[in-house]
Design an enzyme around this catalytic site. Structure first.
Site, PDB file in Angstrom:
ATOM      1  N   LYS A  73       0.862  -1.187   0.000  1.00 50.02           N
ATOM      2  CA  LYS A  73       0.000   0.000   0.000  1.00 50.02           C
ATOM      3  C   LYS A  73       0.891   1.228   0.000  1.00 50.02           C
ATOM      4  O   LYS A  73       1.976   1.226   0.588  1.00 50.02           O
ATOM      5  CB  LYS A  73      -0.870  -0.006   1.269  1.00 50.02           C
ATOM      6  CG  LYS A  73      -2.098   0.832   1.174  1.00 50.02           C
ATOM      7  CD  LYS A  73      -3.290   0.069   0.635  1.00 50.02           C
ATOM      8  CE  LYS A  73      -4.495   0.980   0.512  1.00 50.02           C
ATOM      9  NZ  LYS A  73      -5.703   0.264   0.075  1.00 50.02           N
ATOM     10  N   GLY A 123     -25.164   2.528   4.943  1.00 48.69           N
ATOM     11  CA  GLY A 123     -24.423   3.143   3.836  1.00 48.69           C
ATOM     12  C   GLY A 123     -24.874   2.598   2.489  1.00 48.69           C
ATOM     13  O   GLY A 123     -24.678   1.426   2.186  1.00 48.69           O
ATOM     14  N   VAL A 124     -25.519   3.467   1.700  1.00 49.37           N
ATOM     15  CA  VAL A 124     -25.947   3.030   0.368  1.00 49.37           C
ATOM     16  C   VAL A 124     -25.236   3.872  -0.689  1.00 49.37           C
ATOM     17  O   VAL A 124     -25.859   4.532  -1.523  1.00 49.37           O
ATOM     18  CB  VAL A 124     -27.491   3.058   0.191  1.00 49.37           C
ATOM     19  CG1 VAL A 124     -28.122   1.893   0.927  1.00 49.37           C
ATOM     20  CG2 VAL A 124     -28.082   4.387   0.667  1.00 49.37           C
ATOM     21  N   GLY A 125     -23.902   3.863  -0.629  1.00 51.49           N
ATOM     22  CA  GLY A 125     -23.073   4.497  -1.657  1.00 51.49           C
ATOM     23  C   GLY A 125     -22.901   3.512  -2.797  1.00 51.49           C
ATOM     24  O   GLY A 125     -23.827   2.769  -3.136  1.00 51.49           O
ATOM     25  N   HIS A 126     -21.700   3.479  -3.365  1.00 48.43           N
ATOM     26  CA  HIS A 126     -21.473   2.610  -4.524  1.00 48.43           C
ATOM     27  C   HIS A 126     -21.814   1.152  -4.221  1.00 48.43           C
ATOM     28  O   HIS A 126     -22.647   0.548  -4.888  1.00 48.43           O
ATOM     29  CB  HIS A 126     -20.010   2.715  -4.970  1.00 48.43           C
ATOM     30  CG  HIS A 126     -19.716   4.009  -5.653  1.00 48.43           C
ATOM     31  ND1 HIS A 126     -19.281   5.117  -4.967  1.00 48.43           N
ATOM     32  CD2 HIS A 126     -19.791   4.356  -6.955  1.00 48.43           C
ATOM     33  CE1 HIS A 126     -19.123   6.105  -5.828  1.00 48.43           C
ATOM     34  NE2 HIS A 126     -19.426   5.676  -7.033  1.00 48.43           N
ATOM     35  N   VAL A 127     -21.159   0.595  -3.218  1.00 50.92           N
ATOM     36  CA  VAL A 127     -21.350  -0.837  -2.927  1.00 50.92           C
ATOM     37  C   VAL A 127     -22.740  -1.087  -2.338  1.00 50.92           C
ATOM     38  O   VAL A 127     -23.463  -1.995  -2.776  1.00 50.92           O
ATOM     39  CB  VAL A 127     -20.256  -1.342  -1.952  1.00 50.92           C
ATOM     40  CG1 VAL A 127     -20.511  -2.787  -1.557  1.00 50.92           C
ATOM     41  CG2 VAL A 127     -18.881  -1.209  -2.591  1.00 50.92           C
TER      42      VAL A 127
HETATM   43  P1  NAD Z   1     -19.077   5.303  -1.027  1.00 52.46           P
HETATM   44  O1  NAD Z   1     -18.390   6.505  -0.500  1.00 52.46           O
HETATM   45  O2  NAD Z   1     -19.637   5.308  -2.386  1.00 52.46           O
HETATM   46  O3  NAD Z   1     -20.272   4.893  -0.029  1.00 52.46           O
HETATM   47  C1  NAD Z   1     -20.221   5.039   1.351  1.00 52.46           C
HETATM   48  C2  NAD Z   1     -21.597   5.534   1.806  1.00 52.46           C
HETATM   49  O4  NAD Z   1     -21.631   5.538   3.222  1.00 52.46           O
HETATM   50  C3  NAD Z   1     -21.917   6.944   1.318  1.00 52.46           C
HETATM   51  O5  NAD Z   1     -23.192   6.970   0.707  1.00 52.46           O
HETATM   52  C4  NAD Z   1     -21.893   7.760   2.608  1.00 52.46           C
HETATM   53  O6  NAD Z   1     -22.801   8.851   2.581  1.00 52.46           O
HETATM   54  C5  NAD Z   1     -22.304   6.722   3.615  1.00 52.46           C
HETATM   55  N1  NAD Z   1     -21.973   7.041   5.003  1.00 52.46           N
HETATM   56  C6  NAD Z   1     -20.906   7.734   5.481  1.00 52.46           C
HETATM   57  N2  NAD Z   1     -20.970   7.796   6.819  1.00 52.46           N
HETATM   58  C7  NAD Z   1     -22.082   7.127   7.186  1.00 52.46           C
HETATM   59  C8  NAD Z   1     -22.690   6.838   8.431  1.00 52.46           C
HETATM   60  N3  NAD Z   1     -22.149   7.247   9.596  1.00 52.46           N
HETATM   61  N4  NAD Z   1     -23.832   6.118   8.448  1.00 52.46           N
HETATM   62  C9  NAD Z   1     -24.391   5.684   7.296  1.00 52.46           C
HETATM   63  N5  NAD Z   1     -23.865   5.947   6.087  1.00 52.46           N
HETATM   64  C10 NAD Z   1     -22.720   6.651   6.034  1.00 52.46           C
HETATM   65  O7  NAD Z   1     -18.029   4.103  -0.831  1.00 52.46           O
HETATM   66  P2  NAD Z   1     -18.122   2.632  -1.440  1.00 52.46           P
HETATM   67  O8  NAD Z   1     -17.211   2.546  -2.602  1.00 52.46           O
HETATM   68  O9  NAD Z   1     -19.535   2.193  -1.554  1.00 52.46           O
HETATM   69  O10 NAD Z   1     -17.414   1.809  -0.269  1.00 52.46           O
HETATM   70  C11 NAD Z   1     -18.109   1.516   0.919  1.00 52.46           C
HETATM   71  C12 NAD Z   1     -17.220   0.703   1.834  1.00 52.46           C
HETATM   72  O11 NAD Z   1     -16.798  -0.497   1.165  1.00 52.46           O
HETATM   73  C13 NAD Z   1     -15.917   1.403   2.252  1.00 52.46           C
HETATM   74  O12 NAD Z   1     -15.586   0.980   3.554  1.00 52.46           O
HETATM   75  C14 NAD Z   1     -14.898   0.870   1.259  1.00 52.46           C
HETATM   76  O13 NAD Z   1     -13.586   0.934   1.774  1.00 52.46           O
HETATM   77  C15 NAD Z   1     -15.374  -0.556   1.129  1.00 52.46           C
HETATM   78  N6  NAD Z   1     -14.966  -1.226  -0.115  1.00 52.46           N
HETATM   79  C16 NAD Z   1     -15.375  -0.737  -1.314  1.00 52.46           C
HETATM   80  C17 NAD Z   1     -15.010  -1.395  -2.482  1.00 52.46           C
HETATM   81  C18 NAD Z   1     -15.473  -0.897  -3.820  1.00 52.46           C
HETATM   82  O14 NAD Z   1     -15.354  -1.657  -4.798  1.00 52.46           O
HETATM   83  N7  NAD Z   1     -16.012   0.308  -3.931  1.00 52.46           N
HETATM   84  C19 NAD Z   1     -14.221  -2.540  -2.428  1.00 52.46           C
HETATM   85  C20 NAD Z   1     -13.842  -3.046  -1.175  1.00 52.46           C
HETATM   86  C21 NAD Z   1     -14.223  -2.368  -0.027  1.00 52.46           C
END
Ligand code: NAD
Length: 353
Positions: free
Chosen positions: A80, A179-183
Site C-alpha cells: 500500500k 451506507g448506500v453508496g457505490h457498494v
Molecule cells: P461510497 O463513499 O460510495 O459509499 C459510502 C456511503 O456511506 C456513502 O453513501 C456515505 O454517505 C455513507 N456514510 C458515510 N458515513 C455514514 C454513516 N455514519 N452512516 C451511514 N452511512 C454513512 O463508498 P463505497 O465505494 O460504496 O465503499 C463503501 C465501503 O466499502 C468502504 O468501507 C470501502 O472501503 C469498502 N470497499 C469498497 C469497495 C469498492 O469496490 N467500492 C471494495 C472493497 C471495499
C-alpha cells in the site's frame, strides 16, 4: 519503539519513504509480502497528523492487502502507498508523476491503484512515469468501477451466511444496510431482487431516496440502523461499525457487508462470536473489488483485454473460500475473523515455501 518492534511491522519485506523536493511529495510505500506475486494495493492521499500516523496506516493497510489478496486467491502479495497531504488542496499532476517515479523505483515489486483521496485522473499522471499502475480509464485492459463486482461478492456472501446461520434462502430475510453508496446501493438492488426486505441508513438523503425508490427499502435515521430488528446487518459505509458501543444493540444473526475494517478493534471479533452472530470477515467478503483490479493488471501484463470470465471464476472461488471460513468457525467454535487470518497467513507461508 523502533519500526522493527512495532506490532504493525509484522514481517514487512520493505518499507520505503520517498521525498521529492520539487513537488513536495512525501510518500511511504509499504510492501508487506511478495510471496504470492507482486504486491498490489491502492494509494491513499490523506492529511495525516504526523509521519508516524502515515507510517502506521501504510503498514496496517499493506498487511491487510496481503491477507485480502491471498483470500481472493490472487497471484499478488500485499502493499500500500500513502501520500501525506490534503487531497483537496495539494494535488498536482507533477506530484503524481513524482509518485510514479517512486513506484517505478521499486521495479515492479509494487502495483498501485486508487484508494481514498486518489482518482483515475491522478493515476493518469502517475502512469506517465511508471507502468505499474492499475485503475486507469479508456484502454482495453481497464477494469472500470469495481463496486458492482464488490457488491456481487458481498451479495453471495450474505446469502452464504444466511444459509449457514438460518438454514434458509434470502426470500423474506430482513437486511439492515448501513451506507448506500457505490457498494451499498448495488447490494440493495441484488438483495431486493432475491426477495429480501431492506432497511437502510445513510448521511446522504439523495442516495437513500434513490435506493428506496428502486427497492422499497425502509429508511431509518443514521444511528437507528444498529437497533433495527433484522436478520442481517450489512456495514457498507466507513470502518469501525462494530464496536463495544454498537454490538450490544445489534439484534441480528449475521454481520456481512462490504465495508473495510468493520471491527473497531482486535478483540471485538471474539465478542461478536460469543453473541452467537455469524460474521463474514470483511476482507474476504469484499474481495471482489481487488479481483476486478487484478484482472486489469493481468491484462496489462499480457498486453490483452479485460476478461470478465476470469473475474467470474475468481468470484466463485471467493465464495468457496468464505464458505470454508464460516464452516471452520462454526465447527471449531472460533471467531470467523481469526479463522480467516489463519488461512490467509497459511496461504502466504505456503507460497513463501
Ligand atoms: P461510497 O463513499 O460510495 O459509499 C459510502 C456511503 O456511506 C456513502 O453513501 C456515505 O454517505 C455513507 N456514510 C458515510 N458515513 C455514514 C454513516 N455514519 N452512516 C451511514 N452511512 C454513512 O463508498 P463505497 O465505494 O460504496 O465503499 C463503501 C465501503 O466499502 C468502504 O468501507 C470501502 O472501503 C469498502 N470497499 C469498497 C469497495 C469498492 O469496490 N467500492 C471494495 C472493497 C471495499
Amino acid at each position: 519503539m523502533t519500526l522493527f518492534d512495532s506490532p504493525d511491522f509484522e514481517g514487512h519485506e520493505g518499507v520505503h519513504a520517498f521525498y521529492d523536493e520539487k513537488t513536495g511529495l512525501k510518500s511511504i510505500i509499504a510492501v508487506h509480502s511478495t510471496a504470492r506475486g507482486p504486491a498490489a494495493g491502492g494509494c491513499r492521499m490523506w492529511d495525516y497528523a504526523s509521519a508516524d500516523a502515515a507510517l502506521t496506516d501504510a503498514l496496517r493497510l499493506s498487511r491487510g492487502m496481503s491477507y485480502k489478496n491471498a483470500m481472493a486467491d490472487l497471484d499478488f502479495g500485499g502493499g500500500k502507498a500513502v501520500i501525506i497531504g490534503d487531497a483537496r488542496s495539494q494535488k498536482t499532476p507533477e506530484l503524481f508523476e513524482a509518485f510514479g517515479r517512486a513506484v517505478d523505483s521499486l521495479g515492479g515489486k509494487y502495483w498501485t491503484a486508487e484508494d481514498v483521496g486518489v482518482s483515475p485522473a491522478d493515476l493518469t499522471a502517475t502512469r506517465r512515469t511508471t507502468r505499474y499502475v492499475a485503475g486507469l480509464e479508456g484502454h482495453a485492459a481497464a477494469s472500470g468501477d469495481p463496486s458492482p463486482v464488490t457488491a456481487e461478492g458481498v451479495f453471495r456472501g450474505v446469502r452464504l451466511c444466511v444459509q449457514r446461520a438460518m438454514n434458509r434462502d434470502l426470500q423474506g430475510v430482513k437486511v439492515a444496510i448501513q451506507g448506500v453508496g457505490h457498494v451499498g446501493a448495488y447490494l440493495a438492488e441484488k438483495l431486493h431482487a432475491a426477495g429480501a426486505k431492506l432497511v437502510i441508513a445513510d448521511v446522504n438523503q439523495q442516495a437513500l431516496n434513490e435506493v428506496a425508490a428502486k427497492t422499497g427499502a425502509e429508511i431509518v435515521p443514521v444511528d437507528a440502523i444498529f437497533d433495527v430488528e433484522a436478520d442481517v446487518f450489512a456495514p457498507c459505509a466507513l470502518g469501525g461499525a462494530i464496536s463495544t458501543a454498537t454490538l450490544p444493540r445489534l439484534k441480528v444473526k449475521v454481520i456481512a457487508g462490504g465495508a473495510n475494517n468493520q471491527l473497531a478493534d482486535g478483540t471485538i471479533g471474539q465478542a461478536v462470536f460469543e453473541r452467537g452472530i455469524l460474521y463474514a470477515p470483511d476482507y474476504v467478503i469484499n474481495g471482489g473489488g481487488i479481483i476486478n483490479v487484478a484482472a486489469e493488471i493481468r491484462a496489462l501484463e499480457a498486453g490483452g483485454s479485460f476478461d470478465p470470465a476470469w473475474v467470474a471464476t475468481k468470484l466463485d472461488r471467493l465464495a468457496q473460500t468464505l464458505g470454508e471460513v464460516l464452516d471452520h468457525s462454526l465447527t471449531d467454535k472460533r471467531p470467523a475473523n481469526l479463522v480467516a487470518d489463519e488461512i490467509a497467513r497459511a496461504r502466504i507461508a505456503a507460497a513463501r515455501g
